[in-house]
Design an enzyme around this catalytic site. Structure first.
Site, PDB file in Angstrom:
ATOM      1  N   THR A 156       0.848  -1.196   0.000  1.00  0.00           N
ATOM      2  CA  THR A 156       0.000   0.000   0.000  1.00  0.00           C
ATOM      3  C   THR A 156       0.882   1.244   0.000  1.00  0.00           C
ATOM      4  O   THR A 156       2.077   1.171  -0.292  1.00  0.00           O
ATOM      5  CB  THR A 156      -1.011  -0.046   1.178  1.00  0.00           C
ATOM      6  OG1 THR A 156      -1.926   1.043   1.034  1.00  0.00           O
ATOM      7  CG2 THR A 156      -0.330   0.062   2.536  1.00  0.00           C
ATOM      8  N   ASN A 157       0.302   2.402   0.313  1.00  0.00           N
ATOM      9  CA  ASN A 157       1.073   3.657   0.297  1.00  0.00           C
ATOM     10  C   ASN A 157       0.585   4.547   1.437  1.00  0.00           C
ATOM     11  O   ASN A 157      -0.284   4.143   2.220  1.00  0.00           O
ATOM     12  CB  ASN A 157       0.920   4.334  -1.072  1.00  0.00           C
ATOM     13  CG  ASN A 157      -0.530   4.563  -1.419  1.00  0.00           C
ATOM     14  OD1 ASN A 157      -1.224   5.346  -0.780  1.00  0.00           O
ATOM     15  ND2 ASN A 157      -1.018   3.847  -2.431  1.00  0.00           N
ATOM     16  N   HIS A 158       1.119   5.762   1.514  1.00  0.00           N
ATOM     17  CA  HIS A 158       0.848   6.622   2.678  1.00  0.00           C
ATOM     18  C   HIS A 158      -0.462   7.418   2.590  1.00  0.00           C
ATOM     19  O   HIS A 158      -0.728   8.235   3.463  1.00  0.00           O
ATOM     20  CB  HIS A 158       1.989   7.620   2.872  1.00  0.00           C
ATOM     21  CG  HIS A 158       3.251   6.985   3.369  1.00  0.00           C
ATOM     22  ND1 HIS A 158       3.301   6.250   4.517  1.00  0.00           N
ATOM     23  CD2 HIS A 158       4.503   6.965   2.852  1.00  0.00           C
ATOM     24  CE1 HIS A 158       4.523   5.809   4.705  1.00  0.00           C
ATOM     25  NE2 HIS A 158       5.271   6.220   3.696  1.00  0.00           N
ATOM     26  N   SER A 159      -1.256   7.244   1.549  1.00  0.00           N
ATOM     27  CA  SER A 159      -2.474   8.065   1.426  1.00  0.00           C
ATOM     28  C   SER A 159      -3.419   7.810   2.607  1.00  0.00           C
ATOM     29  O   SER A 159      -3.679   6.661   2.979  1.00  0.00           O
ATOM     30  CB  SER A 159      -3.194   7.730   0.117  1.00  0.00           C
ATOM     31  OG  SER A 159      -4.421   8.421   0.082  1.00  0.00           O
ATOM     32  N   ALA A 172      -4.798   7.181  -4.289  1.00  0.00           N
ATOM     33  CA  ALA A 172      -3.448   6.797  -4.696  1.00  0.00           C
ATOM     34  C   ALA A 172      -3.534   5.313  -5.062  1.00  0.00           C
ATOM     35  O   ALA A 172      -3.632   4.450  -4.191  1.00  0.00           O
ATOM     36  CB  ALA A 172      -2.468   7.019  -3.556  1.00  0.00           C
TER      37      ALA A 172
END
Ligand code: CTP
Length: 399
Positions: A211-214, A278
């Site tokens: 995943t990512n930081h969104s 994102a």
């Protein structure tokens, strides 16, 4: 239009329920947001909370007695009713709902509502059996058929200690409902706006994801801004820590593929897609069915396959498409390339390395690039204000 409550006359009717304490918070939040709040109280409400509590927060007189010669209602019994932008009765007891349904006018709230042309919101709070009683249900139905907006009640712990249907909604939902009612006739009324939010989660195995930081804050803010301009809003989001915005159709997804299929469906017949999510460009080729064990190896490679580019794929007749370009270098050149390659009307370029514009902040500093080659550098704004800047331009394209 960044603040739909600014200078609006809100009449807050408070009736005799223990949920009165929550109305103090509502009065406070409305006042902090620039609204002019006239609090009206029934004799029952005064037994729970003092009028002084409300007047100290709103800095305006509270009307608790229709016959007091000093009160505004005593002097001119329709003045408050006439200047109201919206009336909200929170908490609304079964007794007040019954009086409203039958057109009685024997306290400040029922008198004012009978005389007002403004929309009326009712937030019930009572024991579950009182709410479910056929008499109350018939009164609610009668008021709904006359255009009264009912918000709640929710299921939860009641004053009796029992769990049931009868809890008044909390301040964020009541504020959302007030904003939604005030947005009637806004410039996006009759429009359907689809917004995506959050970072997609691509499973590696049952316990791990890519995943990512969104955090979803930007997309949620756009969804609320669109609701506050009268639009019908669908928010397609991955799991976030944020509360569902009131009056927005929230659809939860996890992966890019799920997001794509829900968005394809939601965008048919929609007027605009604002893609703040994102989306992971890659996903593990195969998600393992069982937890992968670390074993003896010192390195681990996961084979990744490319996810579809959702924004490029979705094309609809008349669909206005807006993207976000989160970049750490060559901001404008990269954003412009994405605007063209994805067939967008507008792209919001933001430099994620700036401390006040990155993931998880409530503010953002973006440059809006459009098809006509314009680049508008906006100052540091809240994400909600950025949402309105984007929607100003969407509304223009739609018009
Ligand atoms: N986007 C999308 N589908 C993807 C990737 C991105 O719809 N698979 C959307 C994003 O929601 C955003 C816009 O495209 O609105 C730009 O996303 P961004 O991650 O900045 O760009 P990418 O297309 O992924 O390009 P790159 O990774 O090369 O920066």
């Amino acid at each position: 239009m960044p603040n739909p409550l600014e200078k609006k006359h809100i009449v807050l009717g408070v009736t005799g329920s223990i949920a009165c304490y929550k109305s103090v918070d509502l009065a406070s939040k409305l006042t902090q947001n620039g609204a002019l709040v006239d609090v009206l109280m029934t004799p029952g409400a005064v037994k729970f909370v003092s009028p002084l509590t409300f007047s100290s927060i709103t800095h305006r007189p509270v009307i608790a007695d229709i016959f007091s010669p000093e009160s505004e209602l005593g002097i001119n019994h329709v003045a408050v009713a006439e200047r109201a932008s919206v009336v909200i009765v929170a908490p609304a007891t079964a007794n007040t709902i019954a009086k409203l349904a039958h057109g009685l006018a024997d306290d400040p709230i029922t008198t004012t509502i009978l005389a007002t042309q403004a929309p009326v919101i009712v937030a019930p709070a009572m024991d579950a059996h009182m709410y479910e009683n056929a008499a109350t249900q018939e009164n609610v139905a009668a008021l709904q058929s006359r255009g009264y907006v009912f918000v709640g009640p929710a299921t939860g712990r009641l004053a009796s200690g029992l769990i049931g249907l009868g809890r008044m909604l909390e301040t964020p939902d009541l504020l959302g409902c007030i904003k939604m009612v005030l947005s009637r006739g806004g410039d996006l009324s009759g429009r359907k706006i689809v917004v995506s939010a959050g970072g997609t989660q691509e499973p590696i195995d049952p316990v791990r994801v890519l995943t990512n930081h969104s955090t979803g804050k930007m997309g949620y803010a756009v969804a609320e801004a669109a609701r506050d301009r009268g639009a019908e809003v669908s928010l397609v989001t991955t799991p976030t820590a944020l509360e569902d915005p009131f009056g927005v159709n929230v659809i939860n997804v996890r992966t890019a593929l799920e997001m794509r299929s829900v968005l394809l469906h939601q965008c048919s017949g929609a007027d605009a897609l604002i893609m703040a999510a994102a989306v992971a460009d890659w996903r593990p080729a195969k998600a393992a069915d069982h937890k992968l064990k670390k074993g003896e190896a010192e390195t681990w490679s996961i084979e990744l396959v490319k996810n579809p580019d959702i924004l490029s794929e979705i094309v609809g007749e008349g669909l206005v498409k807006v993207g976000f370009a989160a970049e750490s270098e060559d901001l404008l050149a990269n954003a412009r390339a994405k605007l063209l390659s994805k067939g967008l009307h507008l792209i919001a370029a933001n430099d994620i390395t700036a401390p006040d514009s990155g993931f998880g902040t409530d503010t953002n500093r973006v440059t809006l690039l459009d098809r006509e080659g314009r680049a508008t550098e906006l100052p540091l704004l809240t994400k909600y204000e950025v949402g309105h800047e984007i929607l100003d331009r969407v509304a223009k394209v739609l018009a």
